[in-house]
Design an enzyme around this catalytic site. Structure first.
Site, PDB file in Angstrom:
ATOM      1  N   TRP A 102       2.890  -2.215 -10.616  1.00  6.98           N
ATOM      2  CA  TRP A 102       3.636  -3.958 -10.597  1.00  6.98           C
ATOM      3  C   TRP A 102       2.316  -4.494 -11.097  1.00  6.98           C
ATOM      4  CZ3 TRP A 102       8.166  -1.800  -9.840  1.00  6.98           C
ATOM      5  CH2 TRP A 102       8.986  -1.694  -8.982  1.00  6.98           C
ATOM      6  N   HIS A 130       4.328  -7.526  -7.233  1.00  9.07           N
ATOM      7  CA  HIS A 130       2.858  -7.379  -6.306  1.00  9.07           C
ATOM      8  C   HIS A 130       2.703  -9.104  -5.513  1.00  9.07           C
ATOM      9  CE1 HIS A 130       0.276  -4.136  -6.804  1.00  9.07           C
ATOM     10  NE2 HIS A 130       0.430  -4.271  -7.583  1.00  9.07           N
ATOM     11  N   ASP A 164      -5.851  -5.759  -8.921  1.00 11.47           N
ATOM     12  CA  ASP A 164      -6.160  -5.474 -10.439  1.00 11.47           C
ATOM     13  C   ASP A 164      -7.037  -6.089 -10.708  1.00 11.47           C
ATOM     14  OD1 ASP A 164      -4.141  -3.352 -10.490  1.00 11.47           O
ATOM     15  OD2 ASP A 164      -2.510  -4.785 -10.191  1.00 11.47           O
ATOM     16  N   ARG A 222     -11.002  -3.448 -10.269  1.00 11.24           N
ATOM     17  CA  ARG A 222     -10.348  -2.315 -11.118  1.00 11.24           C
ATOM     18  C   ARG A 222     -11.352  -2.347 -12.143  1.00 11.24           C
ATOM     19  NH1 ARG A 222      -4.509  -0.591 -12.531  1.00 11.24           N
ATOM     20  NH2 ARG A 222      -6.114   0.965 -12.759  1.00 11.24           N
ATOM     21  N   HIS A 241      -5.034   3.693  -7.351  1.00 13.04           N
ATOM     22  CA  HIS A 241      -4.212   2.805  -7.418  1.00 13.04           C
ATOM     23  C   HIS A 241      -2.519   3.790  -7.498  1.00 13.04           C
ATOM     24  CE1 HIS A 241      -5.363  -1.935  -8.226  1.00 13.04           C
ATOM     25  NE2 HIS A 241      -6.351  -0.771  -8.172  1.00 13.04           N
ATOM     26  N   HIS A 245      -2.510  -5.136  -1.772  1.00 11.96           N
ATOM     27  CA  HIS A 245      -2.436  -4.231  -3.175  1.00 11.96           C
ATOM     28  C   HIS A 245      -1.665  -2.724  -2.869  1.00 11.96           C
ATOM     29  CE1 HIS A 245      -2.439  -4.422  -7.187  1.00 11.96           C
ATOM     30  NE2 HIS A 245      -2.912  -2.965  -7.295  1.00 11.96           N
ATOM     31  N   ASP A 297       1.935  -1.310  -4.842  1.00 19.64           N
ATOM     32  CA  ASP A 297       1.517   0.126  -5.818  1.00 19.64           C
ATOM     33  C   ASP A 297       2.253   1.678  -5.644  1.00 19.64           C
ATOM     34  OD1 ASP A 297       0.195  -1.066  -7.658  1.00 19.64           O
ATOM     35  OD2 ASP A 297      -2.057  -0.084  -7.155  1.00 19.64           O
ATOM     36  N   HIS A 315       3.173   5.073  -9.996  1.00 19.44           N
ATOM     37  CA  HIS A 315       2.010   5.487  -9.493  1.00 19.44           C
ATOM     38  C   HIS A 315       2.336   6.610  -8.962  1.00 19.44           C
ATOM     39  CE1 HIS A 315      -0.243   1.564 -10.376  1.00 19.44           C
ATOM     40  NE2 HIS A 315       0.699   1.572 -11.369  1.00 19.44           N
ATOM     41  N   HIS A 333       5.682   3.436 -18.598  1.00 16.17           N
ATOM     42  CA  HIS A 333       4.942   2.499 -17.377  1.00 16.17           C
ATOM     43  C   HIS A 333       5.023   1.519 -17.090  1.00 16.17           C
ATOM     44  CE1 HIS A 333       1.538   2.783 -13.860  1.00 16.17           C
ATOM     45  NE2 HIS A 333       1.978   2.017 -14.027  1.00 16.17           N
ATOM     46  N   ASP A 350       6.599  -1.829 -14.229  1.00 17.75           N
ATOM     47  CA  ASP A 350       5.778  -2.908 -13.648  1.00 17.75           C
ATOM     48  C   ASP A 350       5.762  -3.523 -14.175  1.00 17.75           C
ATOM     49  OD1 ASP A 350       3.746  -0.411 -12.883  1.00 17.75           O
ATOM     50  OD2 ASP A 350       2.332  -1.069 -14.775  1.00 17.75           O
TER      51      ASP A 350
END
Ligand SMILES: *[C@@H]1O[C@H](CO)[C@@H](O)[C@H](O)[C@H]1NC(C)=O
Ligand SMILES: *[C@@H]1O[C@H](CO)[C@@H](O)[C@H](O)[C@H]1NC(C)=O
Ligand SMILES: *[C@@H]1O[C@H](CO)[C@@H](O)[C@H](O)[C@H]1NC(C)=O
Ligand SMILES: [Zn+2]
Length: 336
Positions: free
Chosen positions: A21, A26, A65, A68, A80, A136, A140, A146, A169, A173
């Site tokens: 997302w 999120h 996010d 990472r 994730h 988070h 996800d 995901h 994807h 998101d």
């Protein structure tokens, strides 16, 4: 198959970075959770985060996010998602042993950070990170792509959306939620959360919300997270790719596809927020603590999926594709 998939991937043009997302999703999940946690859970979380503001969970919802993409946080990129090696659209399934590799996945990560946020022997900073990851990752795990290995979770399925070239994807998101809400600011998220909270309390979700806590077990984070992963993964077969990848590849998805997807997106955001509240209540107080909730039924008995030798090769290829794509946004990819 003329061109090996790994080679094909290296020939793809640069793809937009994707990471579950987007901000809107999120932040909305976090605000919904804030609306449902008990007062003592709120205090517990505010103490850990050293933030008593009205957006104490929403403010940290996308930290993972960014982290990472740092050298220090690169190890957390595989946390994730879980790359389910199933066969959509004919069969969807998630199997922990088959789908969570040695480097970890979203299910193992939720379990790890649930343990860590509860221990007293890690630093305040590490405890804070553990809570930020939980906020988070529970977001996800509710994004169907995901919980899917096919085409690197839809990242390599090119599509267009409102005239923009992107991938499947990414529209799940960000593009589709943002089209619905018309923005992605913290205020947009707060307003969406207010609406979905009302739907849970007395609207179209009121009769089903208790069922969303089916299988939740504070003593078994892995089993609880697997229930959520399977629930989301089922939408890959029913809604994300009901007619397979080729039916959507290079198609404009802002019309009929969007109309079918958006109720699932709203439902998954609502579930994620509600389940996050229940999970934080369980961690902080030992109780689910949600008044609208019926007593949850026990975790469902899950039949182990046997991995056929033919599938082992397919799984290896999917992992090679994921590795070639890069754990984050493609070989050269970076956050934005
Ligand atoms: C648990 O989290 C810590 C801190 O981020 C990390 O070092 C460790 O590798 C994780 N363990 C697992 C099994 O994910
Ligand atoms: C912290 O405590 C847990 C048990 O609660 C133990 O497994 C772990 O090894 C301890 N870690 C450190 C750094 O002492
Ligand atoms: C949530 O928003 C939708 C769309 O604007 C609206 O139809 C619905 O009535 C709202 N729900 C609540 C409970 O306010
Ligand atoms: Zn993420």
């Amino acid at each position: 198959m003329a061109i090996p998939k790994v080679l094909l991937l290296s020939l793809l043009p640069f793809l937009p970075c994707t990471s579950a997302w987007g901000t809107l999703g999120h932040d909305t999940v976090a605000f919904i959770a804030q609306n449902f946690v008990s007062a003592s859970t709120a205090t517990w979380a505010q103490n850990i985060l050293a933030d008593t503001s009205t957006s104490y969970l929403a403010s940290v919802a996308t930290w993972a996010d960014s982290y990472r993409y740092t050298t220090e946080g690169a190890f957390s990129a595989p946390y994730h998602y879980i790359d389910a090696n199933d066969n959509p659209p004919s069969s969807c399934s998630v199997d922990y042993d088959r789908d969570c590799p040695a480097e970890g996945c979203v299910v193992s990560a939720i379990a790890n950070y649930t343990t860590r946020v509860k221990t007293s022997n890690i630093s305040a900073t590490e405890k804070q990170k553990a809570l930020k990851w939980i906020v988070h990752f529970i977001g996800d795990i509710h994004q169907p792509l995901h919980d899917e290995a096919l085409e690197v979770g839809g990242n390599t399925i090119s599509v267009t959306f409102s005239g923009t070239a992107t991938n499947l994807h990414h529209i799940w998101d960000s593009n589709m939620p943002e089209k619905l809400i018309g923005g992605y600011s913290l205020t947009d998220a707060k307003n969406w959360a207010t609406n979905l909270t009302a739907e849970i309390k007395s609207g179209s979700y009121a009769s089903q919300a208790a069922g969303w806590l089916s299988g939740i077990n504070g003593a078994d984070a892995k089993a609880s997270s697997m229930v959520w992963a399977k629930d989301a993964n089922a939408y890959v077969c029913s809604t994300v790719l009901p007619n397979g990848a080729e039916a959507v590849r290079n198609q404009a998805l802002d019309g009929a596809y969007y109309d079918k997807a958006i109720p699932v997106i709203e439902l998954q955001i609502a579930k994620a927020g509600y389940r996050l509240a229940a999970w934080l209540n369980l961690i902080a107080t030992g109780q689910v603590g949600l008044s609208v909730a019926r007593k949850p039924r026990g975790a469902e008995v899950v039949e182990a999926v046997r991995i056929a030798p033919r599938d082992e090769e397919r799984i290896k290829m999917a992992r090679r594709a994921r590795a070639a794509f890069g754990w984050n946004c493609g070989p050269e990819g970076h956050s934005h």
